[in-house]
Write a protein that holds these residues in place. Sequence first.
Motif, PDB file in Angstrom:
ATOM      1  N   PHE A  53       0.821  -1.208   0.000  1.00 37.29           N
ATOM      2  CA  PHE A  53       0.000   0.000   0.000  1.00 37.29           C
ATOM      3  C   PHE A  53       0.854   1.256   0.000  1.00 37.29           C
ATOM      4  O   PHE A  53       0.420   2.307  -0.512  1.00 37.29           O
ATOM      5  CB  PHE A  53      -0.965  -0.006   1.191  1.00 37.29           C
ATOM      6  CG  PHE A  53      -2.153  -0.905   0.982  1.00 37.29           C
ATOM      7  CD1 PHE A  53      -3.147  -0.554   0.072  1.00 37.29           C
ATOM      8  CD2 PHE A  53      -2.270  -2.101   1.657  1.00 37.29           C
ATOM      9  CE1 PHE A  53      -4.244  -1.382  -0.142  1.00 37.29           C
ATOM     10  CE2 PHE A  53      -3.354  -2.932   1.449  1.00 37.29           C
ATOM     11  CZ  PHE A  53      -4.345  -2.588   0.547  1.00 37.29           C
ATOM     12  N   ILE A  54       2.062   1.203   0.532  1.00 37.81           N
ATOM     13  CA  ILE A  54       2.983   2.345   0.437  1.00 37.81           C
ATOM     14  C   ILE A  54       3.385   2.549  -1.017  1.00 37.81           C
ATOM     15  O   ILE A  54       3.470   3.691  -1.520  1.00 37.81           O
ATOM     16  CB  ILE A  54       4.215   2.121   1.331  1.00 37.81           C
ATOM     17  CG1 ILE A  54       3.819   2.246   2.814  1.00 37.81           C
ATOM     18  CG2 ILE A  54       5.326   3.106   0.993  1.00 37.81           C
ATOM     19  CD1 ILE A  54       4.935   1.941   3.781  1.00 37.81           C
ATOM     20  N   GLN A  55       3.641   1.432  -1.723  1.00 37.41           N
ATOM     21  CA  GLN A  55       3.957   1.516  -3.161  1.00 37.41           C
ATOM     22  C   GLN A  55       2.803   2.143  -3.923  1.00 37.41           C
ATOM     23  O   GLN A  55       3.002   3.053  -4.754  1.00 37.41           O
ATOM     24  CB  GLN A  55       4.227   0.125  -3.706  1.00 37.41           C
ATOM     25  CG  GLN A  55       4.335   0.080  -5.240  1.00 37.41           C
ATOM     26  CD  GLN A  55       4.025  -1.301  -5.796  1.00 37.41           C
ATOM     27  OE1 GLN A  55       4.279  -2.289  -5.138  1.00 37.41           O
ATOM     28  NE2 GLN A  55       3.467  -1.354  -6.996  1.00 37.41           N
ATOM     29  N   VAL A  56       1.578   1.694  -3.638  1.00 31.16           N
ATOM     30  CA  VAL A  56       0.391   2.251  -4.302  1.00 31.16           C
ATOM     31  C   VAL A  56       0.247   3.730  -3.980  1.00 31.16           C
ATOM     32  O   VAL A  56      -0.052   4.553  -4.868  1.00 31.16           O
ATOM     33  CB  VAL A  56      -0.879   1.478  -3.873  1.00 31.16           C
ATOM     34  CG1 VAL A  56      -2.137   2.163  -4.405  1.00 31.16           C
ATOM     35  CG2 VAL A  56      -0.817   0.033  -4.360  1.00 31.16           C
ATOM     36  N   ALA A  57       0.478   4.098  -2.730  1.00 30.75           N
ATOM     37  CA  ALA A  57       0.344   5.496  -2.327  1.00 30.75           C
ATOM     38  C   ALA A  57       1.310   6.389  -3.080  1.00 30.75           C
ATOM     39  O   ALA A  57       0.947   7.492  -3.538  1.00 30.75           O
ATOM     40  CB  ALA A  57       0.574   5.614  -0.815  1.00 30.75           C
ATOM     41  N   ILE A  58       2.562   5.924  -3.242  1.00 28.36           N
ATOM     42  CA  ILE A  58       3.583   6.735  -3.925  1.00 28.36           C
ATOM     43  C   ILE A  58       3.306   6.813  -5.421  1.00 28.36           C
ATOM     44  O   ILE A  58       3.303   7.911  -6.029  1.00 28.36           O
ATOM     45  CB  ILE A  58       4.976   6.166  -3.657  1.00 28.36           C
ATOM     46  CG1 ILE A  58       5.338   6.334  -2.170  1.00 28.36           C
ATOM     47  CG2 ILE A  58       6.018   6.862  -4.538  1.00 28.36           C
ATOM     48  CD1 ILE A  58       6.631   5.653  -1.786  1.00 28.36           C
ATOM     49  N   ASP A  59       3.079   5.645  -6.039  1.00 28.39           N
ATOM     50  CA  ASP A  59       2.973   5.615  -7.509  1.00 28.39           C
ATOM     51  C   ASP A  59       1.618   6.094  -8.018  1.00 28.39           C
ATOM     52  O   ASP A  59       1.543   6.717  -9.101  1.00 28.39           O
ATOM     53  CB  ASP A  59       3.207   4.181  -8.014  1.00 28.39           C
ATOM     54  CG  ASP A  59       4.654   3.748  -7.819  1.00 28.39           C
ATOM     55  OD1 ASP A  59       5.520   4.633  -7.675  1.00 28.39           O
ATOM     56  OD2 ASP A  59       4.908   2.521  -7.790  1.00 28.39           O
TER      57      ASP A  59
END
Length: 590
Positions: A53-59
């Motif tokens: 979810f951190i990856q989704v938040a950034i990208d």
Amino acid sequence: MGLEKEKESSGEIVDIKVLKELYGFVKPYRLQFYFLVFLTVALAVLAPTRPYFIQVAIDDYVALGDVPGLIKIIYLLVGLMILQAVVQWAHTYFSGWIGQVIIKDIRIKLYRHLLKLRLKFFDNTPIGRLVTRNVSDIETLADVFSEGLAAIIGDLLQLVTILGVMFYIDWKLTLVSLCTLPLMIISTYIFKEKIKVTFNDVRNAVSNLNSFLQEHITGMNIVQIFNREEREFEKFKEINREHRAAHIRSVLYYSVYFPVAEIIQAMGVGLVVWYGAVGVLGMNIQVGVLISFIMYLQLFFRPIRMIADRFNTLQMGVVSSSRIFKLLNSKEHIANEGNYKPERIEGNIRVEKVWFAYVDEDYVLKDISFEVKKGQTVALVGATGAGKSSIINLISRFYEINQGHIYIDGREIREYELAILRKHIGVVLQDVFLFSNSIYHNITLGNPSITREQVMEAADLVGAKKFIERLPGGLDYNVMERGSTLSVGQRQLISFVRAMVYNPEILILDEATSSVDTETEELIQESIEKMMKGRTSIVIAHRLSTIQKADQILVLHKGEIVETGTHASLLELGGYYTQLHQMQLKTMAI
């Protein structure tokens, strides 16, 4: 005063037989165990969600400037972290709870088993080793559930889940991330093998230390009497050095392994950063993916670092389990197959062609036969090692007969239910053992059916009432460990009360007056005669003056009955008994 040191191999990590026996203790708590398995799976699933979810938040939100979407994903992340924290708390609590309730059940079963073991087992087993089995080894089992089996399953599931997510996101970056994995596996395997041996050395050292301390603290008077303090201290220092060395070796392996594991992990992170940075610059990899992979690597290598330690925890749990179950499965107990439970007995005893040996066929009793009628007194005399105490041990079934039979009221003693047999036999030993408790507890041994009035009546009978009343608190006076606050004679008198308060039909006195002074002996001799009145009595005595009124005297020599008769008839024979009598007369004259 040496002790045989314990040496046992560490064994296999998975011993199916031991795990099956261990699962038998898990069965009563199946629901809690299955819930723990569910929590373990839940933790494995939740582990990779935060980096994802951190990856989704950034990208998908930070890169596009989508603030409302970013706030939503932050709320979701906070919710997942709270959920993971709750699940982690429940997992830790239930794994610890299951471990504690199981070791409670095992400890109870083990102690109950120890209570049933025959005395021969305790003759050959150091008490300190049994304490280790009942305390340290069982405590190790708790770690099997809190840090061993459940933790290993959780770590493996977490590894599989993380790998699956990583391959799903970017398989090339995943392969780069795993370049250092062989190094981690090799170092972990080496560490596991080294620490396995060390842990086993630590367990053996603890067992040897417990055995040494128990034996030498109990026998401290002998150590000091014979001026052996320095020699025994040197032995203790040697055992303590072995204990310290085993622990230091384990510390050494940990101090080497974890820095090496950190370096290998750092190398893996470095490769990911290098490869990922090139991909980000080439627009082939998104920034969020690179950041998430760095987090995935930390999550991935952490259980690998821990798994070696957990495997050794599991292995030591299996080793401890095998030791405990070996003790539990031992057949060194008196077979209690009799079902005869009389309320009272007459007290007729017949010993018929009895042979007995403590070790193999080194017989201490050879073809012993005699008979004692109800209410009669038979005395056993002879030199030390002649077999006198062995006879009374066999009558009470503390040891099993090799050959022959013993009958009470015409029934073989094996036909009696063991507790009922011993209930009808009162035994007073030369070496009196008292627990660290009140006089009342030491006499009744916690039997609620015996009243204080009955205790004082028995104390009055044997001449112990006066000294008990003079003590602070009377019957409530705490005698401390092994009765250290009482004199030898007072301890002996309490043992008389303890035997008489159960009102046995058969009374056995094993050198019962040898530990008291002449004045005290004369004081209680009349009481002993009252105790024996109407009871079948077997008396072992070195002082022949105490058995002159016996109905029958058996003279034993090297395990055989060499003379039988009354005091007067044996003196007329001029044989072995006469020699013993003359020797005592000379000693008294001196």
